[in-house]
Structures are given as C-alpha cells and as structure tokens.
Design a protein around this motif. Structure first.
Motif, PDB file in Angstrom:
ATOM      1  N   ARG A 125       2.117  11.852 -10.032  1.00 48.16           N
ATOM      2  CA  ARG A 125       0.835  12.573 -10.136  1.00 48.16           C
ATOM      3  C   ARG A 125       0.846  13.575 -11.288  1.00 48.16           C
ATOM      4  NH1 ARG A 125       3.680  14.778  -6.129  1.00 48.16           N
ATOM      5  NH2 ARG A 125       3.731  17.036  -5.853  1.00 48.16           N
ATOM      6  N   TRP A 173       4.885   3.135   8.224  1.00 49.49           N
ATOM      7  CA  TRP A 173       5.044   3.012   9.674  1.00 49.49           C
ATOM      8  C   TRP A 173       4.238   1.826  10.203  1.00 49.49           C
ATOM      9  CZ3 TRP A 173       8.440   4.108  13.048  1.00 49.49           C
ATOM     10  CH2 TRP A 173       8.141   4.142  14.400  1.00 49.49           C
ATOM     11  N   LEU A 174       3.038   1.664   9.676  1.00 46.14           N
ATOM     12  CA  LEU A 174       2.209   0.531  10.103  1.00 46.14           C
ATOM     13  C   LEU A 174       2.832  -0.800   9.681  1.00 46.14           C
ATOM     14  CD1 LEU A 174      -1.336   1.969   9.301  1.00 46.14           C
ATOM     15  CD2 LEU A 174      -0.478   1.382  11.567  1.00 46.14           C
ATOM     16  N   VAL A 230       0.847  -1.206   0.000  1.00 45.34           N
ATOM     17  CA  VAL A 230       0.000   0.000   0.000  1.00 45.34           C
ATOM     18  C   VAL A 230       0.877   1.249   0.000  1.00 45.34           C
ATOM     19  CG1 VAL A 230      -1.694   1.317   1.337  1.00 45.34           C
ATOM     20  CG2 VAL A 230      -1.934  -1.152   1.126  1.00 45.34           C
ATOM     21  N   GLY A 285       2.096   6.756   6.537  1.00 42.06           N
ATOM     22  CA  GLY A 285       1.343   6.011   7.558  1.00 42.06           C
ATOM     23  C   GLY A 285       1.431   4.516   7.314  1.00 42.06           C
ATOM     24  N   SER A 286       1.265   4.094   6.062  1.00 41.61           N
ATOM     25  CA  SER A 286       1.308   2.656   5.739  1.00 41.61           C
ATOM     26  C   SER A 286       2.694   2.089   6.016  1.00 41.61           C
ATOM     27  CB  SER A 286       0.954   2.426   4.274  1.00 41.61           C
ATOM     28  OG  SER A 286      -0.284   2.986   3.971  1.00 41.61           O
ATOM     29  N   SER A 341      -2.743  13.726   0.346  1.00 46.39           N
ATOM     30  CA  SER A 341      -3.348  12.546   0.974  1.00 46.39           C
ATOM     31  C   SER A 341      -2.519  11.300   0.678  1.00 46.39           C
ATOM     32  CB  SER A 341      -4.802  12.371   0.520  1.00 46.39           C
ATOM     33  OG  SER A 341      -4.879  12.392  -0.867  1.00 46.39           O
ATOM     34  N   LEU A 342      -1.969  11.207  -0.530  1.00 43.42           N
ATOM     35  CA  LEU A 342      -1.144  10.037  -0.849  1.00 43.42           C
ATOM     36  C   LEU A 342       0.146  10.032  -0.032  1.00 43.42           C
ATOM     37  CD1 LEU A 342      -1.642   9.874  -4.708  1.00 43.42           C
ATOM     38  CD2 LEU A 342      -2.211   8.079  -3.080  1.00 43.42           C
ATOM     39  N   VAL A 397       0.570  11.293   2.989  1.00 40.96           N
ATOM     40  CA  VAL A 397       0.210  10.869   4.359  1.00 40.96           C
ATOM     41  C   VAL A 397      -0.058   9.366   4.392  1.00 40.96           C
ATOM     42  CG1 VAL A 397      -1.516  11.100   6.186  1.00 40.96           C
ATOM     43  CG2 VAL A 397      -0.700  13.128   5.000  1.00 40.96           C
ATOM     44  N   ALA A 398      -0.791   8.881   3.384  1.00 41.90           N
ATOM     45  CA  ALA A 398      -1.125   7.446   3.350  1.00 41.90           C
ATOM     46  C   ALA A 398       0.140   6.606   3.191  1.00 41.90           C
ATOM     47  CB  ALA A 398      -2.099   7.168   2.212  1.00 41.90           C
ATOM     48  N   CYS A 457       0.982   4.016  -2.960  1.00 44.89           N
ATOM     49  CA  CYS A 457       0.673   5.425  -2.679  1.00 44.89           C
ATOM     50  C   CYS A 457       1.843   6.318  -3.089  1.00 44.89           C
ATOM     51  CB  CYS A 457       0.379   5.623  -1.188  1.00 44.89           C
ATOM     52  SG  CYS A 457      -1.173   4.902  -0.679  1.00 44.89           S
ATOM     53  N   LEU A 472       1.923   6.585  -6.871  1.00 45.32           N
ATOM     54  CA  LEU A 472       0.835   7.450  -7.358  1.00 45.32           C
ATOM     55  C   LEU A 472       1.127   8.914  -7.059  1.00 45.32           C
ATOM     56  CD1 LEU A 472      -2.298   5.337  -6.351  1.00 45.32           C
ATOM     57  CD2 LEU A 472      -1.569   5.882  -8.673  1.00 45.32           C
ATOM     58  N   ALA A 473       1.765   9.165  -5.904  1.00 38.45           N
ATOM     59  CA  ALA A 473       2.096  10.550  -5.554  1.00 38.45           C
ATOM     60  C   ALA A 473       3.234  11.074  -6.434  1.00 38.45           C
ATOM     61  CB  ALA A 473       2.485  10.634  -4.077  1.00 38.45           C
ATOM     62  N   PRO A 483      -4.735  15.280  -3.847  1.00 41.80           N
ATOM     63  CA  PRO A 483      -4.327  13.867  -3.940  1.00 41.80           C
ATOM     64  C   PRO A 483      -2.883  13.661  -3.518  1.00 41.80           C
ATOM     65  CG  PRO A 483      -5.390  14.583  -5.977  1.00 41.80           C
ATOM     66  CD  PRO A 483      -5.200  15.807  -5.138  1.00 41.80           C
TER      67      PRO A 483
END
Lengths: 287, 164
Positions: free
Chosen positions: B33, B67-68, B22, B64-65, B57-58, B60-61, B26, B29-30, B54
């Motif tokens: 863009r 780190w997760l 993910v 975040g992904s 948000s990408l 951040v996503a 992301c 895509l970022a 976009p």
C-alpha cells in the motif's frame, strides 16, 4: 397548510398531469427493471423530454419515473436474483426464494403494494412534519454520519447471521472498494494504478451489477438451459388477491414506513441503509 | 451445515483456490500500500493517513478469505439446495463467457459498437446453447436495438472502428 394542500391536490387532478404520472411510472418501472439503469439514470436521460411540457406535468412525469423505478428494481430481484437497483438487494433475500417456490406473483404483488404504502406514508409524514425533519437533517453532522455508517456495516453483518465471517470479509472488501480513488482529505490517490478513470472511485451501480448480476448470470449458465423447466413457475405478474396481503402486517408496514421516512429525510444516507434496517426489523419481529 | 460437509466433491477445490486467491490479492495490496497509495515520488513528504482505512479493510479481508478458504477446503459452507438453482458445474463455459466479456471490451475499438456487440451476443447465445439461426437472429435484433438506443437515441460516443 390545508389550503395549500388542497391547491396542490387540485393542480394534480388535471388529466395531463395524471397522464404524465402514469406514463412516467411505466417508464420508471422499465428503467428499474433493467439492472444498472435505475431511477436516477432514467430521470437524467428523460429530463430533456420534460422541457417541452408544462412545469407541473414535467415534474409529475419525473416523479412517476422516480417512484416507478424503485419498484421496478424489485422485478429482476424477485425473478432472477439480480437487483435492478441497489436498494433492491434486500428484496432478493426472500423474493427470489419465493419465486423459486413458484410464488413470484405473490412476491411481486407484495413488493408493489409495500412500495405504494411506503411511498404514500412517507409523503403524509413529510407533509405533516417537514419543518422539524428539516431541522433534524441540518443538525446531522460528521459524528452522526460516522455512526450511521457504522450502523449500516453492523446491519449488513447481522443480516447474514450464521455466515458472519463471510459477511465481515465481504464488508471489508466493500470498504476497500469504496476507498479506491482520491482521498478526500489529502487528495492522495488510492489504488488507482495510474488510471484517471479511477480517480473518482468505483461507481456504485456498476459494482452492484457486477457483483450481483454477473454472479447470477454465471450461476444461470451452469443450469441446463438459461430458463430451467422449474423456472417457468417463476414467471411474474401482479395478482389482486395478493395485493392486500401486506395489510395483514400493519406493524411491519408502519415500522418500515417510519424507518424509510426517517432515514430518507437525512441527506446523504441513502436508501440501502433504510431497506436493510427495515428488513432486519421485520425479520426480528417475525414470529 | 450438517449435510453440506458430506457432499464435498467438485466445488471444494475451486472454491478454496478462489478464496485463497482473494486472500493473496488482498494481502499483496495491503503489503504494497505504500507504493499504491498517494502516488508519491521518492523523497517527497506525504501524509500516510490515506493508507490506514484500505490497509485495515484489506487485512480483515485477507484474514477472512484465508479462513473461508480453509473452511471451503474442508467442505463447510457449500451452498444449500435452497440458495442456488440446480446446476451442473460447467467451469469451461463460465471461463469462456468471462473470456468473451474481455474480448468484447477489447474488440469495441476495432470493430465498433454495433458489430462488436452483435458478435459478442451471437457467441454468447451459442454458449448458452441456442441454435445458430436463433442466436444470429437474436444477436442481430438486440445489437440493432442497442445501437439505435445508445448511439442514435442517446448519442453516446463510441470510438470509430479501426478496421473499417
């Protein structure tokens, strides 16, 4: 105003209108139970049926479908953790764990009674305060909508306290998904990859069903059978003894009804923000 | 959090890899863009504002992904017993089911709505370990009801099957 109200009550007391309400509510619950259908689709599909009815009877049937549909969304949310409507996402938070503990009937009874009370309360408020609410709605401009959107995003993150990073990541992914399609200001295409079907963006209902429904279906696939033995306790229904339980929490009922009515009166905000807001407030106030 | 880390085991690697995927998607895509937003031909002036939201948000996503994914790899954040039903990991069945969904979408124009739905339901029900006879009966019944509802009742258009 009272005279008009009594005239309305008199018109609705007709047996055909009441029958249409009951039939509409039953159909509405069925459409709400089916994830992806929902009250709006139910009304669209069944609109032609009402052409052959008297106007008031037809409207009663459509209202029944609409109201029944919103309750119906809670049924799969409680029983199988799949929200039937986007607004029922919040119902899965506590409803599904209750069902897993064998309290599905209690959860469904609470959901139907809370829906009823909220619906009636909002109607009463609208009867009494429709003119000022309409003035408030027309005064709602771009800055207010922007703040409402920020509030909604913050509420989603707050709802998942303890898993805030995951919530922020999910919100960011959701924001990206909502940006797919035509940019409203410049009409430039965003992430459509040349597909004309994506020009209007990703529709909400298939996304919700895909995210919640397919995920839960795959989780169920990993259980030993589709319906595990302990899930038998999950079989739903309505029990009279649980219906009155919501009245033990009058403050929560009143606050939720006010939040729902207030947000519902604003055009374009939607039910999801209202449900998240009401849920968080109830949880905050819960001892 | 306390007991979750110790359990570790099977779920760690797939969860970490999925989240890493993910994050990578992301990030790509970022980064691209400029090409994916605007539908712009070379040399044509265009507004860059549709890229902003976009892109944000990408980013951040993606972060975040990532780190997760690291947390998942270290065993944190696995689902508790309360949040998910008791299950035995069967990634093969899940992959087969996802493949079946994809095959269903591809089979629709070739087999037509009724037959493709029937075959999809039959194979799906076999995957969830129903007996072949029950699976066949249920698949035929459901496909018939769906065909009657959508094709006959609601007059939803489906492409004519190419094979028949």
């Amino acid at each position: 105003m009272l005279e008009n109200l009594l005239l309305g009550v008199d018109a609705v007391a007709d047996s055909a209108v009441l029958a249409a309400l009951v039939v509409g509510a039953a159909i509405g619950i069925l459409t709400g139970v089916l994830p992806g259908i929902g009250p709006a689709v139910g009304i669209s599909v069944l609109l032609p049926v009402t052409y052959s009815l008297e106007p008031l009877t037809g409207m009663a049937m459509l209202l029944g479908i609409y109201c029944g549909g919103w309750f119906g969304g809670a049924v799969p949310a409680v029983l199988i953790n799949i929200p039937g409507t986007p607004a029922a996402v919040v119902t899965t938070f506590d409803g599904y764990p209750m069902a897993r503990r064998g309290e599905a009937e209690r959860a469904l009874s609470l959901a139907i009674m809370a829906s009823l009370v909220g619906g009636v309360a909002s109607v009463v408020v609208l009867i009494l305060a429709a003119p000022p609410l309409a003035r408030l709605a027309t005064a709602f401009g771009a800055p207010e909508y922007a703040m409402a959107a920020l509030l909604a995003l913050a509420l989603v993150v707050v709802a998942f306290r303890g898993r805030m990073l995951a919530a922020i990541t999910a919100v960011a992914l959701g924001l990206f998904a909502s940006s797919v399609g035509l940019d409203p200001n410049t009409l430039g295409q965003r992430y459509t990859f040349g597909f004309t079907d994506l020009l209007a963006g990703l529709p909400l209902v298939p996304v919700v069903i895909g995210v919640f429904g397919v995920a839960q279906a795959l989780a169920l696939l990993e259980t030993d059978t589709v319906v595990a033995p302990e899930d038998r306790a999950r079989r739903g229904g309505i029990r009279w003894r649980y219906l009155g339980e919501v009245f033990r929490y009058p403050a929560t009922l009143a606050k939720s009804a006010l939040i729902g009515t207030g947000i519902g009166a604003l055009p374009g905000i939607g039910t999801v923000l209202a449900t998240f807001f009401a849920y968080l407030e109830a949880r905050r106030a819960s001892p | 959090m306390t007991g979750d880390r110790a359990r570790g085991g099977f779920g760690r690697l797939p969860a970490a890899l999925m989240l890493l995927g993910v994050a990578l998607a992301c990030a790509l895509l970022a980064l691209y863009r400029g090409r994916l937003v605007g539908n712009i031909e070379p040399g044509v002036p265009y507004y860059r504002s549709p890229e902003v939201f976009p892109g944000l948000s990408l980013a951040v996503a993606a972060l975040g992904s990532l780190w997760l994914a690291l947390r998942a790899w270290r065993g944190y954040g696995e689902p508790s017993e309360e949040s998910l039903p008791r299950s035995r990991p069967r990634p093969g069945v899940v992959v087969l089911m996802l493949g079946l969904f994809a095959a269903y979408a591809l089979a629709l124009p070739w087999l037509g709505y009724a037959l493709a739905t029937g075959v999809f339901l039959f194979l799906g029900l076999l995957l969830v370990r129903l007996s072949p006879v029950r699976a066949l009966g249920l698949a035929a019944l459901l496909a018939g009801v769906l065909w009657l509802s959508f094709v006959v009742g609601l007059e939803v258009w489906f492409p004519r099957p190419r094979l028949f």
